[in-house]
Design a protein around this motif. Structure first.
Motif, PDB file in Angstrom:
ATOM      1  N   LEU A  61       0.836  -1.197   0.000  1.00  0.00           N
ATOM      2  CA  LEU A  61       0.000   0.000   0.000  1.00  0.00           C
ATOM      3  C   LEU A  61       0.871   1.248   0.000  1.00  0.00           C
ATOM      4  N   TYR A  62       0.383   2.294  -0.649  1.00  0.00           N
ATOM      5  CA  TYR A  62       1.138   3.553  -0.697  1.00  0.00           C
ATOM      6  C   TYR A  62       1.209   4.145   0.709  1.00  0.00           C
ATOM      7  N   PRO A  63       2.410   4.420   1.231  1.00  0.00           N
ATOM      8  CA  PRO A  63       2.536   4.756   2.648  1.00  0.00           C
ATOM      9  C   PRO A  63       2.335   6.224   2.992  1.00  0.00           C
ATOM     10  N   LEU A  64       2.171   7.106   2.012  1.00  0.00           N
ATOM     11  CA  LEU A  64       2.133   8.544   2.286  1.00  0.00           C
ATOM     12  C   LEU A  64       0.734   9.107   2.090  1.00  0.00           C
ATOM     13  N   PRO A  65       0.417  10.222   2.781  1.00  0.00           N
ATOM     14  CA  PRO A  65      -0.927  10.798   2.686  1.00  0.00           C
ATOM     15  C   PRO A  65      -1.210  11.367   1.296  1.00  0.00           C
ATOM     16  N   ARG A  66      -2.461  11.294   0.900  1.00  0.00           N
ATOM     17  CA  ARG A  66      -2.939  11.954  -0.322  1.00  0.00           C
ATOM     18  C   ARG A  66      -4.283  12.613   0.005  1.00  0.00           C
ATOM     19  N   ALA A  67      -5.397  11.909  -0.196  1.00  0.00           N
ATOM     20  CA  ALA A  67      -6.689  12.479   0.159  1.00  0.00           C
ATOM     21  C   ALA A  67      -6.776  12.683   1.675  1.00  0.00           C
ATOM     22  N   VAL A  68      -7.503  13.727   2.100  1.00  0.00           N
ATOM     23  CA  VAL A  68      -7.665  14.002   3.532  1.00  0.00           C
ATOM     24  C   VAL A  68      -9.125  14.223   3.927  1.00  0.00           C
ATOM     25  N   PHE A  69     -10.055  14.243   2.960  1.00  0.00           N
ATOM     26  CA  PHE A  69     -11.438  14.598   3.263  1.00  0.00           C
ATOM     27  C   PHE A  69     -12.401  13.570   2.692  1.00  0.00           C
ATOM     28  N   HIS A  70     -13.402  13.195   3.470  1.00  0.00           N
ATOM     29  CA  HIS A  70     -14.558  12.475   2.925  1.00  0.00           C
ATOM     30  C   HIS A  70     -15.826  13.085   3.510  1.00  0.00           C
ATOM     31  N   ASP A  71     -16.904  13.010   2.741  1.00  0.00           N
ATOM     32  CA  ASP A  71     -18.138  13.654   3.174  1.00  0.00           C
ATOM     33  C   ASP A  71     -19.091  12.659   3.824  1.00  0.00           C
ATOM     34  N   HIS A  72     -20.245  13.166   4.231  1.00  0.00           N
ATOM     35  CA  HIS A  72     -21.226  12.369   4.969  1.00  0.00           C
ATOM     36  C   HIS A  72     -21.753  11.190   4.160  1.00  0.00           C
ATOM     37  N   ASP A  86     -14.640   1.899  12.887  1.00  0.00           N
ATOM     38  CA  ASP A  86     -13.198   1.931  12.624  1.00  0.00           C
ATOM     39  C   ASP A  86     -12.797   3.230  11.931  1.00  0.00           C
ATOM     40  N   VAL A  87     -13.585   3.667  10.954  1.00  0.00           N
ATOM     41  CA  VAL A  87     -13.267   4.913  10.258  1.00  0.00           C
ATOM     42  C   VAL A  87     -13.445   6.101  11.199  1.00  0.00           C
ATOM     43  N   ALA A  88     -14.466   6.062  12.041  1.00  0.00           N
ATOM     44  CA  ALA A  88     -14.671   7.141  13.001  1.00  0.00           C
ATOM     45  C   ALA A  88     -13.459   7.305  13.918  1.00  0.00           C
ATOM     46  N   ALA A  89     -12.799   6.200  14.243  1.00  0.00           N
ATOM     47  CA  ALA A  89     -11.664   6.239  15.167  1.00  0.00           C
ATOM     48  C   ALA A  89     -10.426   6.884  14.561  1.00  0.00           C
ATOM     49  N   ILE A  90     -10.343   6.957  13.203  1.00  0.00           N
ATOM     50  CA  ILE A  90      -9.146   7.529  12.579  1.00  0.00           C
ATOM     51  C   ILE A  90      -9.459   8.850  11.872  1.00  0.00           C
ATOM     52  N   SER A  91     -10.625   9.423  12.137  1.00  0.00           N
ATOM     53  CA  SER A  91     -10.986  10.669  11.474  1.00  0.00           C
ATOM     54  C   SER A  91     -11.538  11.656  12.484  1.00  0.00           C
ATOM     55  N   GLN A  92     -11.763  12.872  12.034  1.00  0.00           N
ATOM     56  CA  GLN A  92     -12.311  13.907  12.905  1.00  0.00           C
ATOM     57  C   GLN A  92     -13.343  14.709  12.141  1.00  0.00           C
ATOM     58  N   GLY A 123     -18.752  16.871   6.664  1.00  0.00           N
ATOM     59  CA  GLY A 123     -17.482  16.274   6.257  1.00  0.00           C
ATOM     60  C   GLY A 123     -16.616  15.829   7.417  1.00  0.00           C
ATOM     61  N   TYR A 124     -15.575  15.065   7.053  1.00  0.00           N
ATOM     62  CA  TYR A 124     -14.632  14.508   8.014  1.00  0.00           C
ATOM     63  C   TYR A 124     -13.226  14.573   7.415  1.00  0.00           C
ATOM     64  N   LEU A 125     -12.215  14.715   8.271  1.00  0.00           N
ATOM     65  CA  LEU A 125     -10.812  14.707   7.859  1.00  0.00           C
ATOM     66  C   LEU A 125     -10.152  13.430   8.355  1.00  0.00           C
ATOM     67  N   PHE A 126      -9.249  12.877   7.548  1.00  0.00           N
ATOM     68  CA  PHE A 126      -8.641  11.593   7.882  1.00  0.00           C
ATOM     69  C   PHE A 126      -7.248  11.511   7.278  1.00  0.00           C
ATOM     70  N   ASN A 127      -6.517  10.484   7.688  1.00  0.00           N
ATOM     71  CA  ASN A 127      -5.190  10.187   7.163  1.00  0.00           C
ATOM     72  C   ASN A 127      -5.314   9.000   6.215  1.00  0.00           C
ATOM     73  N   GLN A 128      -4.961   9.182   4.937  1.00  0.00           N
ATOM     74  CA  GLN A 128      -5.239   8.141   3.946  1.00  0.00           C
ATOM     75  C   GLN A 128      -4.522   6.815   4.214  1.00  0.00           C
ATOM     76  N   PRO A 129      -3.240   6.799   4.577  1.00  0.00           N
ATOM     77  CA  PRO A 129      -2.629   5.491   4.861  1.00  0.00           C
ATOM     78  C   PRO A 129      -3.382   4.699   5.937  1.00  0.00           C
ATOM     79  N   MET A 130      -3.906   5.404   6.953  1.00  0.00           N
ATOM     80  CA  MET A 130      -4.686   4.710   7.980  1.00  0.00           C
ATOM     81  C   MET A 130      -5.979   4.166   7.389  1.00  0.00           C
ATOM     82  N   LEU A 131      -6.636   4.967   6.551  1.00  0.00           N
ATOM     83  CA  LEU A 131      -7.871   4.507   5.926  1.00  0.00           C
ATOM     84  C   LEU A 131      -7.613   3.307   5.025  1.00  0.00           C
TER      85      LEU A 131
END
Length: 557
Positions: A61-72, A86-92, A123-131
């Protein structure tokens, strides 16, 4: 205890045997590309029991961040995958999205923290490698998915009833992907190209792209502030400063991102020097209070494939569309593609619908994505002004209220929606979602009612409005029929649920509907104000789903 040599050899033989079985069988779906879109489609299909193989050129898997936002809406899709918590735990949750001029006066404010139609913030912000790690773990937990990393597609041939994909294996050598001589050929009823902007699948299918005219280079920088560091920076902002247009946004919990537009006199090499990176970040962070995660120059573009299906080949994600990032909709749009494809392929692979149903995939997704790209371009044209006089004119227009607000997020305008019967304005809109109550207590609607087609009535059990012919269709589709009400006296165990917050009542009232039909991707097929019209609405749905001859024969019998 670690496996010894004999155990590892046995493991390898078992994997080789499984691969040989995959290559000799005809899979339901082969997915080329294993980013968030390919991962999501793998999960959505495998949860329905289909045999899926996903292939990606990169060994990991690509280890670096790219996308940071997903919507409702995408949060609802993650929940449907079984990953909501699980997604709620890695996003804000998102904050307000603010645009400032050079003097930090607010030009635009979009409240992404507001309540959405999906029962949560916009919307929510997240770290793509975690997702991606969560999506990968979920895909690998499903028994009908085979994940193949390090495999590059090299040829694609369509036959009458399946496709053949030729692949070669490679490993990373000195930072470069290098073929190691291993090859294989897999067969599948359908092939999905989720393989990014330079899609091999799109090119192999001979699908052309339209360039919609936006092209700018931006330096994207991700940093991890040290513990306890408080940054004096807008939570989510566009600094529309002609001296240096700048984006500031969270990169998920514990991370921050800055994006800086390349100015006309600069080269890409100029921007990618570490000293330049820290110079640009210096108003907010420095090497003493933050760690540099990565930096790279990206070319923000706007490209749209002219068709998203050619025979048994379909496109999804960046293979089908590229857009500037100013609406945060790149990954979201790709996951919508996967979500839209999943229920179509399900009906087709179950033998309920014919391949004609796939014709409406492009008709639905392309106009919606085109509207999102156009809005993203318009936003980018506001941000990417490097001329002071032009920026001053822009500021005056916004600060004086001459610029109208952004249009609402687009729904569906074509495809499998009913726009000529009943309350036509509701067709193609994203359906409401909220908390409901039954004997088991209060829960999300989609936890109480299984994913699929839904017939939802206000203040009544919709079963009383369904005739025998409609009932046969709903049984074939596996449709849930349910009522919602705010009136406790109308609640019926298992048939009419209490609308806890009144969201459903408000949605029905806004559109003048008494009964709606909702598709598996949560978009409204159509609605009626008079329940007596429901059989006619369902008859139109039956026509538009392109029922297979076998299904039609079962109906006649």
């Amino acid at each position: 205890m670690a496996a010894g040599p004999a155990g590892r050899q046995g493991d390898t033989r078992a994997r080789r045997k499984e691969r040989i079985m995959t290559d000799t069988q005809i899979l339901d779906v082969a997915i080329v590309g294993y980013g968030p879109v390919g991962q999501s489609l793998s999960i959505l299909l495998a949860r329905r029991g289909y045999r899926v193989a996903a292939f990606d050129r990169w060994p990991s898997l690509y280890p670096l961040p790219r996308a940071v936002f997903h919507d409702h809406e995408i949060r609802r899709v993650f929940h449907a995958m079984g990953l909501g918590a699980d997604v709620a735990a890695i996003s804000q949750p998102s904050a307000k999205y603010q645009w400032f001029n050079a003097d930090w006066k607010t030009l635009v404010e979009i409240d992404w923290s507001a309540e959405s139609i999906s029962d949560g913030p916009v919307g929510y912000l997240f770290n793509q490698p975690m997702l991606e790690g969560l999506l990968d773990g979920k895909a690998r937990s499903l028994p009908t998915v085979e994940i193949n990393q390090g495999w590059e597609a090299t040829a694609l041939v369509q036959h009458a009833d399946h496709c053949e994909v030729q692949l070669r294996h490679g490993t990373m050598q000195d930072g470069q992907w290098t073929p190691d001589g291993a090859t294989r050929t897999v067969r599948a009823r359908f092939v999905i190209g989720a393989d990014g902007a330079n899609s091999f699948v799109r090119k192999s299918a001979g699908i052309a792209q339209d360039d919609l005219g936006f092209e700018e280079d931006w330096l994207v920088i991700d940093v991890k502030p040290n513990p306890g560091v408080k940054l004096d920076v807008p939570d989510i902002g566009q600094w529309c400063n002609p001296a240096r247009p700048t984006t500031m946004v969270p990169g998920g919990p514990g991370y921050r991102r800055w994006e800086f537009m390349r100015l006309p006199h600069e080269t890409i090499d100029d921007l990618q020097k570490p000293e330049k990176v820290w110079e640009l970040l210096s108003p907010w962070v420095n090497p003493d209070n933050a760690t540099l995660v990565r930096y790279a120059v990206y070319k923000f573009r706007s490209l749209l494939a002219q068709q998203w299906r050619k025979g048994r080949v379909l496109l999804a994600g960046d293979a089908a569309h590229l857009m500037p990032p100013f609406m945060g909709q790149g990954m979201c749009s790709g996951i919508r593609d996967a979500w839209n494809l999943a229920w179509r392929l399900d009906l087709l692979l179950r033998g309920i619908a014919t391949e004609d149903l796939l014709e409406t995939y492009t008709a639905e997704r392309l106009p919606q994505v085109r509207a999102v790209i156009d809005a993203s371009i318009a936003m980018g044209q506001v941000v990417c002004i490097a001329d002071r006089e032009a920026a001053a004119r822009r500021d005056e227009a916004f600060l004086s209220g001459q610029v109208p607000p952004l249009p609402p997020f687009p729904g569906l305008t074509g495809g499998v929606i009913c726009t000529d019967l009943g309350t036509t304005g509701i067709a193609g809109q994203l359906s409401v979602h909220g908390q409901v109550e039954d004997d088991a207590g209060i829960a999300r609607f989609d936890d109480r009612i299984a994913n699929g087609f839904h017939v939802i009535a206000l203040d009544a059990d919709p079963g009383q409005y369904i005739d025998a012919e409609s009932a046969a269709l709903l049984t074939r589709l596996g449709t849930s029929t349910i009522g919602v009400t705010t009136d406790p006296s109308k609640v019926k165990a298992g048939r009419v649920l209490r609308d806890v917050s009144g969201r459903y009542a408000r949605f029905f009232a806004e559109h003048g509907a008494s009964v709606i039909v909702v598709r598996p991707d949560y978009y409204v097929y159509g609605g009626v104000s008079d329940p007596a019209q429901l059989p006619a609405l369902l008859a139109k749905l039956e026509q538009e789903l392109s029922l297979s001859p076998e299904a039609a024969q079962r109906k006649a019998a």
